[in-house]
Design an enzyme around this catalytic site. Structure first.
Site, PDB file in Angstrom:
ATOM      1  N   SER A   1      13.875  -0.409  -1.375  1.00  0.00           N
ATOM      2  CA  SER A   1      14.693   0.803  -1.511  1.00  0.00           C
ATOM      3  C   SER A   1      16.102   0.552  -2.017  1.00  0.00           C
ATOM      4  O   SER A   1      16.998   1.360  -1.804  1.00  0.00           O
ATOM      5  CB  SER A   1      14.747   1.534  -0.166  1.00  0.00           C
ATOM      6  OG  SER A   1      14.994   0.646   0.909  1.00  0.00           O
TER       7      SER A   1
ATOM      8  N   GLY B   1      12.348   4.137  -4.504  1.00  0.00           N
ATOM      9  CA  GLY B   1      12.617   3.805  -3.108  1.00  0.00           C
ATOM     10  C   GLY B   1      14.022   4.193  -2.691  1.00  0.00           C
ATOM     11  O   GLY B   1      14.237   4.730  -1.599  1.00  0.00           O
TER      12      GLY B   1
ATOM     13  N   TYR C   1      -2.165  -3.849 -12.350  1.00  0.00           N
ATOM     14  CA  TYR C   1      -1.304  -2.918 -11.611  1.00  0.00           C
ATOM     15  C   TYR C   1      -2.109  -1.710 -11.134  1.00  0.00           C
ATOM     16  O   TYR C   1      -2.014  -1.318  -9.960  1.00  0.00           O
ATOM     17  CB  TYR C   1      -0.164  -2.460 -12.524  1.00  0.00           C
ATOM     18  CG  TYR C   1       0.663  -1.318 -11.969  1.00  0.00           C
ATOM     19  CD1 TYR C   1       1.622  -1.540 -10.993  1.00  0.00           C
ATOM     20  CD2 TYR C   1       0.494  -0.018 -12.448  1.00  0.00           C
ATOM     21  CE1 TYR C   1       2.395  -0.493 -10.495  1.00  0.00           C
ATOM     22  CE2 TYR C   1       1.254   1.032 -11.956  1.00  0.00           C
ATOM     23  CZ  TYR C   1       2.204   0.789 -10.983  1.00  0.00           C
ATOM     24  OH  TYR C   1       2.949   1.823 -10.493  1.00  0.00           O
TER      25      TYR C   1
END
Length: 264
Positions: A15, A20, A154
């Site tokens: 974050s 985030g 991914y």
């Protein structure tokens, strides 16, 4: 609707920037006590200071750890044994040809994107169940459904966390703990903008033009036909963390601009 998370503790992994960071800002604005996480103390401190500049009364803390490892996850758990809201956001991405993606890369993506969320959810969900209240979120992606050929490694991880999210929600059936997956599309995060900036410089065009080209060429089914902002994604996350979202669980909450061409 006014979302009030006063008295709630939140952890947002990864974050210090991007989605985030926007989620951490949104939760702090709603009154939650938020733990920022990142790999270095400098980045964690910088993120905390930036949020405090916008929200001076925000209740913030930070933990520096590499959550792509079991040791890093344990360090976070040791520092924050309990939480009411867990946002499994930490992740890595990057295009790579399937035939040139080696085992080490597959393993790295799996450890960071999947196992970090597994390890933390396995711990924190138990306390939430005992207290009979909690919110767990997994940051998935439209790439979980619309697997990109340039990032199969991914897309695999994002399909995996969506599956885990649904299974964990069912495991916690009958409690007031909800578990959901958030599915952003291409978003104006630090990582995506850096990738687009490099492409723009290579092609000799402006970053704005490259953003438009990226969406039209790589995600032609996008209905909004632009990159989403990190705040737009964070808005969905903050709602899903709220008391008002108490009947939303086991869901894949899409914030991908309509890229996935289904109504389900």
């Amino acid at each position: 609707m006014r979302i009030d998370l006063s008295g709630k503790r939140a952890i947002v992994t990864g974050s210090t920037a991007g989605i985030g960071f926007a989620i951490a800002q949104g939760l702090a604005d709603a009154g939650a006590e938020v733990t920022i996480t990142g790999r270095t103390q400098a980045r964690v401190d910088e993120a905390i200071e930036t949020i405090k500049q916008k929200t001076p009364d925000a209740r913030l803390g930070g933990v520096a750890a590499d959550l792509g490892t079991a040791e890093g996850c344990q360090a976070l758990i040791d520092a924050r044994p309990e939480t009411d809201i867990l946002i499994n956001n930490v992740g890595i991405f990057g295009p790579r040809d399937f035939f040139e993606t080696d085992d080490a890369t597959w393993e790295q993506f799996f450890q960071v994107n999947v196992m970090s969320a597994v390890r933390l959810s396995r711990h924190y969900a138990q306390g939430m169940k005992q207290r009979d209240w909690g919110r767990i979120q997994f940051l998935s992606s439209e790439s979980a459904l619309n697997i990109p050929t340039e990032m199969i490694h991914y897309g695999m991880t994002k399909s995996a966390v969506q599956s885990i999210s649904r299974g964990l929600a069912k495991t916690l059936a009958g409690t007031r703990v909800t578990v959901n997956a958030i599915l952003p599309g291409p978003t104006r995060s630090e990582g995506v903008l850096n990738m687009i900036k490099e492409a723009a410089e290579k092609e000799g065009v402006s970053q704005e033009e490259m953003e438009k080209r990226f969406v039209l060429e790589n995600r032609p089914t996008s209905i909004i036909q632009r990159l989403a902002t990190t705040e737009e994604v964070a808005n969905m996350s903050v709602y899903a963390a709220s008391e008002q979202a108490s009947a939303t669980t086991g869901a894949a909450l899409r914030v991908e601009g309509g890229i996935v061409d289904t109504m389900a």
